[in-house]
Design a protein around this motif. Structure first.
Motif, PDB file in Angstrom:
ATOM      1  N   CYS A 269      -7.299   2.055   3.059  1.00 39.07           N
ATOM      2  CA  CYS A 269      -6.460   3.097   3.077  1.00 39.07           C
ATOM      3  C   CYS A 269      -7.467   4.147   1.309  1.00 39.07           C
ATOM      4  O   CYS A 269      -8.012   4.747   1.249  1.00 39.07           O
TER       5      CYS A 269
ATOM      6  N   CYS B  93       0.578  -0.925  -0.259  1.00 37.99           N
ATOM      7  CA  CYS B  93       0.197  -0.063  -0.323  1.00 37.99           C
ATOM      8  C   CYS B  93       0.601   1.349  -0.081  1.00 37.99           C
ATOM      9  O   CYS B  93       1.909   1.272   0.725  1.00 37.99           O
TER      10      CYS B  93
ATOM     11  N   CYS C  60      -4.654  -0.049  -0.320  1.00 33.53           N
ATOM     12  CA  CYS C  60      -5.685  -0.876   0.466  1.00 33.53           C
ATOM     13  C   CYS C  60      -6.754  -1.042   0.957  1.00 33.53           C
ATOM     14  O   CYS C  60      -6.333   1.334   0.460  1.00 33.53           O
TER      15      CYS C  60
ATOM     16  N   CYS D  46      -0.022   3.073   3.672  1.00 31.95           N
ATOM     17  CA  CYS D  46       0.235   2.973   4.646  1.00 31.95           C
ATOM     18  C   CYS D  46       1.503   2.221   4.709  1.00 31.95           C
ATOM     19  O   CYS D  46       1.816   1.864   6.080  1.00 31.95           O
TER      20      CYS D  46
HETATM   21 ZN   LIG Z   1      -2.947   1.618   3.131  1.00 33.18          ZN
END
Ligand SMILES: [Zn+2]
Ligand SMILES: [Zn+2]
Ligand SMILES: [Zn+2]
Ligand SMILES: [Zn+2]
Lengths: 135, 135
Positions: free
Chosen positions: B132, B89, B129, B92
DNA sequence: ATTTAATTTGTTATAATATAACACTATGTA
DNA sequence: TACATAGTGTTATATTATAACAAATTAAAT
């Protein structure tokens, strides 16, 4: 001052770095670039790394992550560098960008179990090139 | 001296590093490992890097190349680390190992135009992800 | 044309990642 | 035992990459 670049919108430093990478037959490392462009006036690492960052962003070059080295794109800028695949010889370190539409289609449409949608991938294959295999 | 390991054939230092990486929910960097194992007696970078090298070789961990970080294998040691795929991701920095037999079959049998036969690959997907994406 | 914002530059310093080299210790096998 | 292989502890250094900041350039907007 006048425009400092050729026909695209790269700056002088970016063009210097791109020219060097394009002339090379192998991936080039940042500090090798630096030592080779000192005669052109680029003196410090940040100048090189900034140029590299921009060239990657516009898809002119790619970073070969496992080698910390940079290579010119041979594939119409790889749709701005979001789908890259390389073939790396573990013996002679020759690196070739793989241009294969079936592979890129397969990977671009790949969906994992979490439902995460990917914007970008980088694939590195390792093995022995023809030359090294026959030794 | 007596054997220094648990049930496998890892040495004390290798086991210390593996334990740390396995406990982590995110990829761990070498110098973060170092600072966390100082209390266990490992004091210098080479001790950590040697353990990492061995753990990679036996498939217990993988290096996430684009992040210079190490993650425990979640996939029966990935046939000794020769076929790895990760989902990363970009927001994050969460990294997950992808376990997908169709994908690995496809990549293991991939043949490029040069006829080079691959022994190993590493694939890194980038995106957002679920968590997010929904922000 | 003048102001503004965005980008790029040049520079120094330093952070982060990784390996070389060497003497030594431990382990497994013959 | 003797040997080979692998791992250890250590110091030093190599390699890769970024932070920070003032100045210059460029593109665009008023
Ligand atoms: Zn993420
Ligand atoms: Zn490309
Ligand atoms: Zn080769
Ligand atoms: Zn794995």
């Amino acid at each position: 001052m006048t425009k400092m670049h050729k026909e695209n919108n790269l700056t002088k430093n970016q063009q210097i770095v791109l020219d060097l990478i394009e002339k090379s037959t192998e991936p080039v490392k940042a500090y090798s670039i630096l030592s080779n462009v000192k005669k052109k006036g680029m003196k410090a690492p940040p100048q090189v790394y900034r140029a590299l960052e921009k060239l990657i962003k516009v898809g002119k070059i790619h970073k070969v992550e496992s080698r910390n080295a940079f290579i010119a794109c041979k594939n119409t800028n790889c749709e701005v560098s979001n789908a890259t695949a390389f073939s790396i010889c573990q013996a002679c370190e020759k690196v070739t960008e793989i241009v294969n539409s079936k592979l890129s289609k397969y990977l671009k449409s790949f969906q994992d179990s979490t439902g995460m949608k990917y914007k970008k991938y980088n694939l590195e294959f390792f093995g022995l090139c023809q030359k090294c295999k026959s030794k």
